[in-house]
Write a protein that holds these residues in place. Structure first.
Motif, PDB file in Angstrom:
ATOM      1  N   GLN B 118       0.828  -1.206   0.000  1.00  0.00           N
ATOM      2  CA  GLN B 118       0.000   0.000   0.000  1.00  0.00           C
ATOM      3  C   GLN B 118       0.863   1.259   0.000  1.00  0.00           C
ATOM      4  O   GLN B 118       0.514   2.264  -0.606  1.00  0.00           O
ATOM      5  CB  GLN B 118      -0.955   0.002   1.203  1.00  0.00           C
ATOM      6  CG  GLN B 118      -1.973  -1.131   1.189  1.00  0.00           C
ATOM      7  CD  GLN B 118      -2.954  -1.052   0.019  1.00  0.00           C
ATOM      8  OE1 GLN B 118      -3.072  -0.010  -0.624  1.00  0.00           O
ATOM      9  NE2 GLN B 118      -3.620  -2.145  -0.281  1.00  0.00           N
ATOM     10  N   ASN B 121       2.001   1.790  -3.418  1.00  0.00           N
ATOM     11  CA  ASN B 121       0.856   2.237  -4.204  1.00  0.00           C
ATOM     12  C   ASN B 121       0.589   3.720  -3.985  1.00  0.00           C
ATOM     13  O   ASN B 121       0.324   4.474  -4.927  1.00  0.00           O
ATOM     14  CB  ASN B 121      -0.365   1.396  -3.823  1.00  0.00           C
ATOM     15  CG  ASN B 121      -1.535   1.642  -4.740  1.00  0.00           C
ATOM     16  OD1 ASN B 121      -1.350   2.021  -5.890  1.00  0.00           O
ATOM     17  ND2 ASN B 121      -2.736   1.448  -4.246  1.00  0.00           N
ATOM     18  N   PRO B 126      -0.684   2.854  -8.884  1.00  0.00           N
ATOM     19  CA  PRO B 126      -0.851   1.438  -9.201  1.00  0.00           C
ATOM     20  C   PRO B 126      -0.403   1.049 -10.609  1.00  0.00           C
ATOM     21  O   PRO B 126      -0.541  -0.095 -11.002  1.00  0.00           O
ATOM     22  CB  PRO B 126      -2.364   1.242  -9.056  1.00  0.00           C
ATOM     23  CG  PRO B 126      -2.925   2.565  -9.420  1.00  0.00           C
ATOM     24  CD  PRO B 126      -1.939   3.602  -8.991  1.00  0.00           C
ATOM     25  N   GLU B 127       0.146   1.993 -11.392  1.00  0.00           N
ATOM     26  CA  GLU B 127       0.498   1.660 -12.774  1.00  0.00           C
ATOM     27  C   GLU B 127       1.643   0.653 -12.825  1.00  0.00           C
ATOM     28  O   GLU B 127       2.490   0.614 -11.945  1.00  0.00           O
ATOM     29  CB  GLU B 127       0.931   2.905 -13.564  1.00  0.00           C
ATOM     30  CG  GLU B 127      -0.187   3.832 -13.913  1.00  0.00           C
ATOM     31  CD  GLU B 127      -0.448   4.805 -12.795  1.00  0.00           C
ATOM     32  OE1 GLU B 127       0.394   4.865 -11.875  1.00  0.00           O
ATOM     33  OE2 GLU B 127      -1.489   5.479 -12.815  1.00  0.00           O
ATOM     34  N   VAL B 128       1.620  -0.117 -13.891  1.00  0.00           N
ATOM     35  CA  VAL B 128       2.722  -1.030 -14.153  1.00  0.00           C
ATOM     36  C   VAL B 128       3.909  -0.206 -14.645  1.00  0.00           C
ATOM     37  O   VAL B 128       3.751   0.643 -15.514  1.00  0.00           O
ATOM     38  CB  VAL B 128       2.299  -2.043 -15.240  1.00  0.00           C
ATOM     39  CG1 VAL B 128       3.445  -2.943 -15.603  1.00  0.00           C
ATOM     40  CG2 VAL B 128       1.117  -2.843 -14.751  1.00  0.00           C
ATOM     41  N   GLN B 129       5.068  -0.416 -14.055  1.00  0.00           N
ATOM     42  CA  GLN B 129       6.247   0.375 -14.448  1.00  0.00           C
ATOM     43  C   GLN B 129       7.363  -0.530 -14.955  1.00  0.00           C
ATOM     44  O   GLN B 129       7.422  -1.704 -14.616  1.00  0.00           O
ATOM     45  CB  GLN B 129       6.769   1.186 -13.260  1.00  0.00           C
ATOM     46  CG  GLN B 129       5.753   2.121 -12.628  1.00  0.00           C
ATOM     47  CD  GLN B 129       5.363   3.287 -13.527  1.00  0.00           C
ATOM     48  OE1 GLN B 129       5.776   3.347 -14.683  1.00  0.00           O
ATOM     49  NE2 GLN B 129       4.557   4.195 -13.019  1.00  0.00           N
ATOM     50  N   ILE B 130       8.247   0.077 -15.745  1.00  0.00           N
ATOM     51  CA  ILE B 130       9.415  -0.653 -16.229  1.00  0.00           C
ATOM     52  C   ILE B 130      10.626   0.247 -16.132  1.00  0.00           C
ATOM     53  O   ILE B 130      10.503   1.462 -16.044  1.00  0.00           O
ATOM     54  CB  ILE B 130       9.251  -1.066 -17.704  1.00  0.00           C
ATOM     55  CG1 ILE B 130       8.990   0.181 -18.568  1.00  0.00           C
ATOM     56  CG2 ILE B 130       8.156  -2.076 -17.889  1.00  0.00           C
ATOM     57  CD1 ILE B 130       9.428   0.032 -19.976  1.00  0.00           C
ATOM     58  N   ALA B 131      11.804  -0.360 -16.116  1.00  0.00           N
ATOM     59  CA  ALA B 131      13.031   0.414 -16.263  1.00  0.00           C
ATOM     60  C   ALA B 131      13.644   0.007 -17.599  1.00  0.00           C
ATOM     61  O   ALA B 131      13.652  -1.176 -17.940  1.00  0.00           O
ATOM     62  CB  ALA B 131      13.976   0.111 -15.115  1.00  0.00           C
ATOM     63  N   GLN B 132      14.081   0.989 -18.347  1.00  0.00           N
ATOM     64  CA  GLN B 132      14.628   0.699 -19.681  1.00  0.00           C
ATOM     65  C   GLN B 132      16.144   0.568 -19.612  1.00  0.00           C
ATOM     66  O   GLN B 132      16.835   1.498 -19.217  1.00  0.00           O
ATOM     67  CB  GLN B 132      14.276   1.834 -20.655  1.00  0.00           C
ATOM     68  CG  GLN B 132      12.833   1.856 -21.095  1.00  0.00           C
ATOM     69  CD  GLN B 132      12.497   0.781 -22.099  1.00  0.00           C
ATOM     70  OE1 GLN B 132      13.154  -0.264 -22.140  1.00  0.00           O
ATOM     71  NE2 GLN B 132      11.491   1.002 -22.908  1.00  0.00           N
ATOM     72  N   SER B 218      13.174  -5.317 -12.839  1.00  0.00           N
ATOM     73  CA  SER B 218      12.464  -4.180 -13.438  1.00  0.00           C
ATOM     74  C   SER B 218      12.974  -3.880 -14.850  1.00  0.00           C
ATOM     75  O   SER B 218      12.289  -3.223 -15.620  1.00  0.00           O
ATOM     76  CB  SER B 218      12.616  -2.940 -12.559  1.00  0.00           C
ATOM     77  OG  SER B 218      13.944  -2.482 -12.624  1.00  0.00           O
ATOM     78  N   TRP B 221      11.315  -7.708 -16.696  1.00  0.00           N
ATOM     79  CA  TRP B 221       9.874  -7.858 -16.648  1.00  0.00           C
ATOM     80  C   TRP B 221       9.249  -6.510 -16.320  1.00  0.00           C
ATOM     81  O   TRP B 221       9.805  -5.475 -16.651  1.00  0.00           O
ATOM     82  CB  TRP B 221       9.492  -8.921 -15.602  1.00  0.00           C
ATOM     83  CG  TRP B 221       9.785 -10.317 -16.044  1.00  0.00           C
ATOM     84  CD1 TRP B 221      10.275 -10.717 -17.271  1.00  0.00           C
ATOM     85  CD2 TRP B 221       9.617 -11.523 -15.288  1.00  0.00           C
ATOM     86  NE1 TRP B 221      10.403 -12.071 -17.307  1.00  0.00           N
ATOM     87  CE2 TRP B 221      10.010 -12.602 -16.117  1.00  0.00           C
ATOM     88  CE3 TRP B 221       9.158 -11.796 -14.003  1.00  0.00           C
ATOM     89  CZ2 TRP B 221       9.961 -13.934 -15.684  1.00  0.00           C
ATOM     90  CZ3 TRP B 221       9.105 -13.119 -13.582  1.00  0.00           C
ATOM     91  CH2 TRP B 221       9.504 -14.172 -14.421  1.00  0.00           C
ATOM     92  N   VAL B 222       8.088  -6.535 -15.675  1.00  0.00           N
ATOM     93  CA  VAL B 222       7.444  -5.281 -15.270  1.00  0.00           C
ATOM     94  C   VAL B 222       7.217  -5.329 -13.759  1.00  0.00           C
ATOM     95  O   VAL B 222       7.165  -6.399 -13.175  1.00  0.00           O
ATOM     96  CB  VAL B 222       6.093  -5.084 -15.982  1.00  0.00           C
ATOM     97  CG1 VAL B 222       6.286  -4.937 -17.474  1.00  0.00           C
ATOM     98  CG2 VAL B 222       5.143  -6.230 -15.695  1.00  0.00           C
ATOM     99  N   PHE B 226       1.750  -4.418  -6.366  1.00  0.00           N
ATOM    100  CA  PHE B 226       1.152  -5.650  -5.847  1.00  0.00           C
ATOM    101  C   PHE B 226       1.759  -6.911  -6.466  1.00  0.00           C
ATOM    102  O   PHE B 226       1.182  -7.984  -6.376  1.00  0.00           O
ATOM    103  CB  PHE B 226      -0.364  -5.622  -6.074  1.00  0.00           C
ATOM    104  CG  PHE B 226      -1.013  -4.428  -5.442  1.00  0.00           C
ATOM    105  CD1 PHE B 226      -1.205  -4.388  -4.076  1.00  0.00           C
ATOM    106  CD2 PHE B 226      -1.382  -3.325  -6.197  1.00  0.00           C
ATOM    107  CE1 PHE B 226      -1.772  -3.284  -3.474  1.00  0.00           C
ATOM    108  CE2 PHE B 226      -1.951  -2.216  -5.613  1.00  0.00           C
ATOM    109  CZ  PHE B 226      -2.144  -2.191  -4.244  1.00  0.00           C
ATOM    110  N   TYR B 227       2.910  -6.780  -7.109  1.00  0.00           N
ATOM    111  CA  TYR B 227       3.500  -7.937  -7.783  1.00  0.00           C
ATOM    112  C   TYR B 227       4.467  -8.730  -6.920  1.00  0.00           C
ATOM    113  O   TYR B 227       5.104  -9.658  -7.386  1.00  0.00           O
ATOM    114  CB  TYR B 227       4.216  -7.488  -9.059  1.00  0.00           C
ATOM    115  CG  TYR B 227       3.314  -7.437 -10.262  1.00  0.00           C
ATOM    116  CD1 TYR B 227       1.940  -7.592 -10.110  1.00  0.00           C
ATOM    117  CD2 TYR B 227       3.825  -7.268 -11.535  1.00  0.00           C
ATOM    118  CE1 TYR B 227       1.111  -7.547 -11.196  1.00  0.00           C
ATOM    119  CE2 TYR B 227       2.993  -7.232 -12.638  1.00  0.00           C
ATOM    120  CZ  TYR B 227       1.635  -7.363 -12.463  1.00  0.00           C
ATOM    121  OH  TYR B 227       0.813  -7.330 -13.548  1.00  0.00           O
TER     122      TYR B 227
END
Lengths: 410, 300
Positions: B118, B121, B126-132, B218, B221-222, B226-227
């Motif tokens: 939480q 969050n 709550p968005e799905v994030q990634i690192a490039q 990160s 994957w994503v 909550f993952y």
């Protein structure tokens, strides 16, 4: 001291006596309060807040234009919100509270199909009409609910238009529909399974061939095994639906594994911000949307879709694009406004009947409810990512650009 | 399902792809798995918020990316900060449950997991994030097998980190103290080892290792607040299969799970990818039970 106290009291009373009628004159309109239990926290909070902004801007607009007029009396709209914490059970509880404790008789929907599903039985029980704009699952509209109305296209229409598009392209290229191979990866949740059901109907209709039919898990973060299969079987069309996480994972791994399927369609492109995240790698993806500011829809409250877009951005900070979740929420408020006026009464049964007979044009598209309560007058549009821009390519009536086939990653 | 098996037989290169993907990702699982083996083995705390620490690590990499720093450079920062975070968590929460029964520590860390979810969050949404990572993908066999460079790079980083941890455990005073405490905490205390400090260090080290794993996850994957749960489950499966003090076992189990997930996802569909892992755990437990009962019979 005693005298001065008395004097003060008298003065206050005098002022109040003079001011009271003027207050009554300043607020000649009554208030109709709509209720909504919507997600301000938890996993749906982003979209929940978009929806709230959509509701609020429409309420403001309706009030600015003179409010709701019923039998010569005017009413301003207001909304009473509760935070359902993105939990369906909480949505149901809060609706009971809105109805029983707060005495709200008219509802706006929560955000998401799951919470709307929890809300529907409650409003049916109390016979309280609800206009919702954020629950697209078709299972909401096959239960015979009488008090539920929905302004958006239901979920089985989300990717269906891509099937027609693929069939059309195959025909142009002299291919038989039976030779068009379709790969599908859908999350195992009510929304995506609805999307899948719609797609399967259309695949049968056009006679295409399914080569992969994978279900994605709820906590998806890897779909490379499915994509390995895609690479081996070389489908002509790849369909993916798994909310934002599905779009984000697919965008990343399709680029990473150099998957060269000529046509890829997936839901939640904007929500997952795939253009910002992956740039040219997602060029040519097809993304369905409920609404886009470039569409030529027009209505009397906000003008055109583009004008709504402008007003929304001017009202709320931090929006680069106006999410369709906000636009459809605004449309729901407009439906209430016209519903009240058509009923000419505040009686919930009369208003319900008026809502059922709604037929209107708005900046969000046409609205007309089926017997089941879903909007059948507005199609889902398909946009293609072309050089980082979302351009409408289907259906042909609203298309501003031609679809690029095969897609070219950059 | 048979179609998919058939496909694997017809196109052997697919097996190579799945195997490589599995091993590369398995190396990262091994990190989080080893961290849990430490905490479980040394302190007898079943750390249910293992996955949340991984996700927290991932957010360091994501945040670095958003301010224009290469996400991999976030790793040292993530490791140091999370080490400190782990120390604080130990002092505030874990130290109070470390000598209680199993359910107390399970409940405490489960509660902690919810608070972290939480908190993330609230902080990041709550968005799905990634690192490039910005690295390329290499193709082999006419593009039938692809290996993204970031997977390979993280594999190498995992190997380096694992070697460092082994050296630390073998040669440093703290490493020796940790091993002594794991063998017999009471005896270690008698010998003058401050076991409370050892516990704090072990827990903090686990957080740091998880953070390193998270930074790598990160970029491959994503991540999302909550993952964490799936990462926690994987760690538990790895430790249950491999045992506590057994680093080669942990590595092998992690590779095994990575590969099994990929093949499971391919043959049974992505939905059952996770189920494969739990299925394997069940088989391992049954097999162990059978072995043990045989040994018991022999003893009797």
């Amino acid at each position: 001291m005693v005298i001065s106290n008395r004097f003060v009291l008298a003065a206050v009373a005098a002022v109040a006596a003079i001011a009271a009628p003027s207050i009554a004159f300043a607020a000649p309109c009554g208030t109709i309060t709509l209720g909504s239990a919507i997600s301000f926290t938890g996993k749906y909070s982003t979209n929940g807040i978009h929806a709230k902004n959509g509701y609020d801007i429409a309420v403001k607009r309706v009030n600015e234009m003179g409010g709701v007029k019923i039998g010569g009396k005017c009413y301003n709209l207001a909304v009473k919100y509760y935070d359902d914490e993105s939990t369906p059970a909480r949505t149901a509880q809060l609706l009971e509270r809105l109805i029983k404790q707060d005495g709200i008789k008219y509802m706006l929907g929560p955000y998401s199909s799951a919470t709307t599903k929890a809300a529907a039985p409650v409003i049916e029980k109390y016979k309280i009409p609800m206009v919702e704009a954020e629950g697209a699952s078709r299972s909401l509209f096959n239960k015979g609910y009488k008090y539920l109305f929905c302004v958006i296209s239901t979920s089985e229409q989300y990717l269906a238009s891509s099937i027609a598009l693929a069939a059309e392209i195959a025909k142009k290229m002299g291919k038989k529909p039976g030779d068009v191979k379709v790969a599908m990866a859908f999350e195992n949740d009510p929304f995506s399974l609805d999307v899948r059901a719609g797609v399967i109907d259309d695949i049968k209709k056009h006679g295409l061939k399914i080569v992969i039919d994978d279900k994605l898990p709820r906590d998806l973060s890897d779909m490379s095994a499915t994509l390995t299969k895609v690479r081996a079987l070389k489908p002509d069309l790849l369909l993916i639906s798994g909310h934002s996480k599905g779009a984000a994972t697919a965008g990343r791994q399709i680029a990473e594994m150099k998957i060269d399927t000529p046509m890829i369609a997936l839901t939640h492109c904007e929500a997952a911000k795939i253009v910002k995240k992956y740039g040219g790698a997602v060029n040519g993806f097809l993304c369905p949307t409920q609404w886009a500011e470039t569409l030529s829809y027009k209505g009397k409250y906000f003008g055109t879709a583009a004008e709504y877009d402008k007003l929304f951005k001017a009202t709320y900070d931090g929006y680069k694009n106006v999410p369709y979740q906000a636009a459809q929420a605004s449309a729901a408020v407009l439906v209430w406004k016209e519903g009240f006026e058509a009923a000419g009464s505040l009686d919930t049964e009369k208003v319900r009947d008026a809502l059922a007979a709604t037929k209107m044009q708005t900046f969000y598209g046409n609205i007309k409810f089926s017997k089941a309560g879903n909007n059948i007058a507005k199609p889902m549009v398909l946009r293609q990512i072309q050089d980082g821009k979302f351009n409408v390519v289907a259906p042909a009536k609203w298309a501003s650009h031609k679809v690029v086939y095969p897609r070219m990653a950059k | 399902m048979l179609d998919n098996l058939n496909l694997l037989a017809l196109a052997p290169l697919l097996n190579i792809q799945l195997l490589l993907d599995g091993i590369f990702i398995g190396a990262i699982f091994a990190l989080a798995g080893y961290g849990l083996a430490l905490v479980w083995g040394v302190m007898n705390v079943k750390n249910l918020c293992q996955g949340e620490y991984v996700i927290m690590g991932g957010y360091f990499a994501w945040y670095a990316g958003t301010i224009g720093i290469h996400p991999i450079l976030a790793m040292p920062v993530a490791v140091v900060v999370m080490f400190g975070f782990g120390w604080v968590i130990y002092r505030v929460i874990i130290s109070r449950v470390v000598d209680k029964d199993m359910f107390t520590s399970l409940l405490a860390t489960f509660g902690l997991a919810i608070v972290i979810q939480q908190g993330l969050n609230l902080a990041f949404g709550p968005e799905v994030q990634i690192a490039q990572s910005g690295l390329e993908t290499r193709s082999f066999f006419d593009g039938a097998v692809t290996v993204s460079e970031i997977r390979f790079v993280s594999f190498v980083i995992c190997c380096v980190l694992a070697s460092l941890i082994v050296l630390f455990m073998k040669n440093s005073r703290m490493g020796q103290a940790i091993r002594a405490t794991a063998q017999d905490a009471r005896a270690a205390r008698v010998m003058g080892i401050d076991t409370d400090r050892v516990y704090a260090f072990t827990y903090a080290l686990n957080c740091a290792i998880c953070a390193a794993a998270g930074v790598l996850i990160s970029m491959i994957w994503v991540i999302q607040p909550f993952y964490g749960l799936t990462h926690s489950i994987r760690s538990f499966v790895i430790v249950t299969a491999a045992g506590f003090g057994n680093l080669p076992g942990v590595i092998l189990a992690a590779f095994g799970i990575g590969v099994a997930e990929q093949f499971g996802g391919f043959i049974l569909g992505a939905e059952l990818q996770q189920a494969t892992v739990v299925g394997i755990l069940l088989l391992v437990l049954i097999w162990r039970q059978a072995l043990m009962s045989r040994r018991r019979q022999a003893l009797a």
